[in-house]
Design an enzyme around this catalytic site. Sequence first.
Site, PDB file in Angstrom:
ATOM      1  N   HIS A  92      -8.098   0.340 -10.290  1.00  0.00           N
ATOM      2  CA  HIS A  92      -9.052  -0.085  -9.262  1.00  0.00           C
ATOM      3  C   HIS A  92      -8.601  -1.353  -8.537  1.00  0.00           C
ATOM      4  O   HIS A  92      -9.124  -1.686  -7.482  1.00  0.00           O
ATOM      5  CB  HIS A  92     -10.425  -0.332  -9.891  1.00  0.00           C
ATOM      6  CG  HIS A  92     -11.085   0.930 -10.354  1.00  0.00           C
ATOM      7  ND1 HIS A  92     -12.149   1.503  -9.710  1.00  0.00           N
ATOM      8  CD2 HIS A  92     -10.805   1.752 -11.399  1.00  0.00           C
ATOM      9  CE1 HIS A  92     -12.507   2.619 -10.329  1.00  0.00           C
ATOM     10  NE2 HIS A  92     -11.705   2.785 -11.371  1.00  0.00           N
ATOM     11  N   ASP A 135      -8.091  -8.028  -2.815  1.00  0.00           N
ATOM     12  CA  ASP A 135      -9.087  -7.170  -3.466  1.00  0.00           C
ATOM     13  C   ASP A 135      -8.563  -5.739  -3.455  1.00  0.00           C
ATOM     14  O   ASP A 135      -8.023  -5.294  -2.428  1.00  0.00           O
ATOM     15  CB  ASP A 135     -10.417  -7.240  -2.687  1.00  0.00           C
ATOM     16  CG  ASP A 135     -11.628  -7.027  -3.580  1.00  0.00           C
ATOM     17  OD1 ASP A 135     -11.504  -6.285  -4.567  1.00  0.00           O
ATOM     18  OD2 ASP A 135     -12.698  -7.596  -3.268  1.00  0.00           O
TER      19      ASP A 135
HETATM   20  P1  ADP Z   1     -15.594  -5.903  -7.897  1.00  0.00           P
HETATM   21  O1  ADP Z   1     -15.285  -4.566  -8.470  1.00  0.00           O
HETATM   22  O2  ADP Z   1     -14.416  -6.820  -7.869  1.00  0.00           O
HETATM   23  O3  ADP Z   1     -16.770  -6.549  -8.520  1.00  0.00           O
HETATM   24  P2  ADP Z   1     -16.628  -4.567  -5.474  1.00  0.00           P
HETATM   25  O4  ADP Z   1     -17.058  -5.144  -4.176  1.00  0.00           O
HETATM   26  O5  ADP Z   1     -15.720  -3.397  -5.356  1.00  0.00           O
HETATM   27  O6  ADP Z   1     -15.982  -5.742  -6.336  1.00  0.00           O
HETATM   28  O7  ADP Z   1     -17.889  -4.076  -6.283  1.00  0.00           O
HETATM   29  C1  ADP Z   1     -18.951  -4.904  -6.604  1.00  0.00           C
HETATM   30  C2  ADP Z   1     -20.139  -4.032  -6.941  1.00  0.00           C
HETATM   31  O8  ADP Z   1     -21.082  -4.818  -7.666  1.00  0.00           O
HETATM   32  C3  ADP Z   1     -20.834  -3.486  -5.719  1.00  0.00           C
HETATM   33  O9  ADP Z   1     -21.241  -2.165  -5.945  1.00  0.00           O
HETATM   34  C4  ADP Z   1     -22.036  -4.408  -5.570  1.00  0.00           C
HETATM   35  O10 ADP Z   1     -23.159  -3.780  -4.984  1.00  0.00           O
HETATM   36  C5  ADP Z   1     -22.322  -4.795  -6.995  1.00  0.00           C
HETATM   37  N1  ADP Z   1     -22.904  -6.150  -7.047  1.00  0.00           N
HETATM   38  C6  ADP Z   1     -22.341  -7.283  -6.613  1.00  0.00           C
HETATM   39  N2  ADP Z   1     -23.179  -8.330  -6.763  1.00  0.00           N
HETATM   40  C7  ADP Z   1     -24.300  -7.835  -7.296  1.00  0.00           C
HETATM   41  C8  ADP Z   1     -25.553  -8.418  -7.679  1.00  0.00           C
HETATM   42  N3  ADP Z   1     -25.800  -9.719  -7.540  1.00  0.00           N
HETATM   43  N4  ADP Z   1     -26.470  -7.596  -8.209  1.00  0.00           N
HETATM   44  C9  ADP Z   1     -26.207  -6.268  -8.361  1.00  0.00           C
HETATM   45  N5  ADP Z   1     -25.070  -5.679  -8.015  1.00  0.00           N
HETATM   46  C10 ADP Z   1     -24.116  -6.444  -7.487  1.00  0.00           C
HETATM   47  O1  F6P Z   2     -12.919  -3.938  -9.900  1.00  0.00           O
HETATM   48  C1  F6P Z   2     -12.293  -4.618 -10.907  1.00  0.00           C
HETATM   49  C2  F6P Z   2     -13.172  -4.847 -12.121  1.00  0.00           C
HETATM   50  O2  F6P Z   2     -12.520  -5.407 -13.180  1.00  0.00           O
HETATM   51  C3  F6P Z   2     -13.771  -3.562 -12.581  1.00  0.00           C
HETATM   52  O3  F6P Z   2     -13.074  -3.016 -13.654  1.00  0.00           O
HETATM   53  C4  F6P Z   2     -15.162  -3.965 -12.893  1.00  0.00           C
HETATM   54  O4  F6P Z   2     -16.016  -3.045 -12.312  1.00  0.00           O
HETATM   55  C5  F6P Z   2     -15.432  -5.250 -12.156  1.00  0.00           C
HETATM   56  O5  F6P Z   2     -14.206  -5.743 -11.790  1.00  0.00           O
HETATM   57  C6  F6P Z   2     -16.317  -6.167 -12.963  1.00  0.00           C
HETATM   58  O6  F6P Z   2     -15.602  -6.864 -13.940  1.00  0.00           O
HETATM   59  P1  F6P Z   2     -16.041  -7.064 -15.453  1.00  0.00           P
HETATM   60  O7  F6P Z   2     -16.050  -5.723 -16.078  1.00  0.00           O
HETATM   61  O8  F6P Z   2     -15.013  -7.979 -15.999  1.00  0.00           O
HETATM   62  O9  F6P Z   2     -17.415  -7.668 -15.417  1.00  0.00           O
END
Ligand code: ADP
Ligand code: F6P
Length: 472
Positions: free
Chosen positions: A162, A370
Amino acid sequence: MRQSPLVVVANRLPIDDSVAPDGAFEWRRSPGGLVSALHPLLRHTPATWVGWAGGTGPAPELPDVDGVRMHTVPLSAEDVRDHYEGFANATLWPLYHDAVEQPEYHRRWWEAYQRVNQRFAEAAAQVAEPGGLVWVQDYHLHLVPGLLRELRPDLRIGFFLHVPFPPPELFMQLPRRAELLRGMLGADLVGFQRAQAAHNFAQLATKVLGLPATDRRIGVDGRVVRIGAFPVAIDTAEMSALAARPEVAERAHRLRQDLGRPEQVILSVDRMDYTKGIEQRLKAYRELLANGDIKVRDTVLIQVAVPSRDRVAQYQILRDRVEHQVGRINGEFGRVGEPAIHYLTQPFDRAELVALYRVADVMAVTPLRDGMNLVAKEYVAARVDGTGALLLSEFAGAASELEQAYLVNPHDLDGLKQGLLAALRAGPEDVAARMRAMREHLAHNDIHAWAASYLSALEESGTLVGRRPATR
Ligand code: ADP
Ligand code: F6P
């Protein structure tokens, strides 16, 4: 032990334990891109999800979630420290994100990584049906495909990363680089977010392991491993349907009133992570306030930053710095009842998050690097009225698809400021045309299309050479 035809193996289960405001114990969806992508996909599929429940000690018994069986892998406090916080998130995570923070290398962490990967592989081997399909996710589990193939040669094994996969110049730093590549090559199909990542992987397979490789195929141990780009997506229709609900529209309307009816609302939603460019964005915002390009009365910024990996030193330092910055900006530019930045660290339920997307005239998604960034896609899908400007970093995987966003280089502070102003000042026709094109793209390229393309490639992959009958 009941077995499933489809097994997803991911470090984290899609639910997290938490304590509700009334003190009761409850389970809620874990924030993060991996869970957001896979959770809606698997709903009502006869599948098992193998993962960690977030605590330490013996594995809790979890109920099925939307028809998907939860198979918990227990981690000790030491495993969490050395595998999850250590090798996964203080070695690989920074290394894979352009080393924007210095990766740390410790031999003890590598031992834990091997031990925990072995445990996940054994768990997957237990719950996969003979000849079944096992789909291993992300950088925490690079060794699982290879270990699982040894345990269960009858299985078809997929691996999907990912996060970004770095260029050889960076990956070559890793002391255990050969083992990691070999682990991934245990899969029949290795999927990445972007074609560049598949190219990096192929180059490394040749450079480190001396294997014949193209950007589509790698030959190893008499097998052919397919590789390719499968940009992850969201459930576009579900997100749009949620955004269109009258109660969500009403909530967005009330939020705008609560914000003092500003002319424009800027929103950012991130995990609190140094890859997300939060500090750079706040700095740009502060400069725009300082030289009068933006006025607090007209424009508000909502920064949602849910704490993440908060026992890792770099994450603690980041949080302190962000909170210091927010405090300083609010102190300098806020007024009574009118903060310059509304700063929220709480996890929100989906409807509340979508109401925030609906209230945002500009969504600022400016990571330094990202893999994809699903928040950007969620925002576009939630803009059911066709308005809204997306400010997007060139360094997010999403930028390859959402080309009509206002693209910026977040390392360039002046460029970031100009991009933000351009998004704020854009005419409605320009904004609508860009949004229309992005919504069109996401309507066709949703999570179901992603899964179908990955799984059909997996079905086609894997020569039968070396595939032996099930041993259990
Ligand atoms: P990462 O995988 O690095 O966290 P992404 O943008 O791909 O980044 O995914 C983040 C996910 O987490 C999204 O689906 C978003 O809606 C969710 N998310 C982020 N912040 C919050 C929050 N404060 N409460 C609930 N869901 C959240
Ligand atoms: O998108 C990268 C990632 O490490 C995912 O595996 C996971 O959904 C997200 O970031 C949140 O990270 P963690 O599992 O460390 O809370």
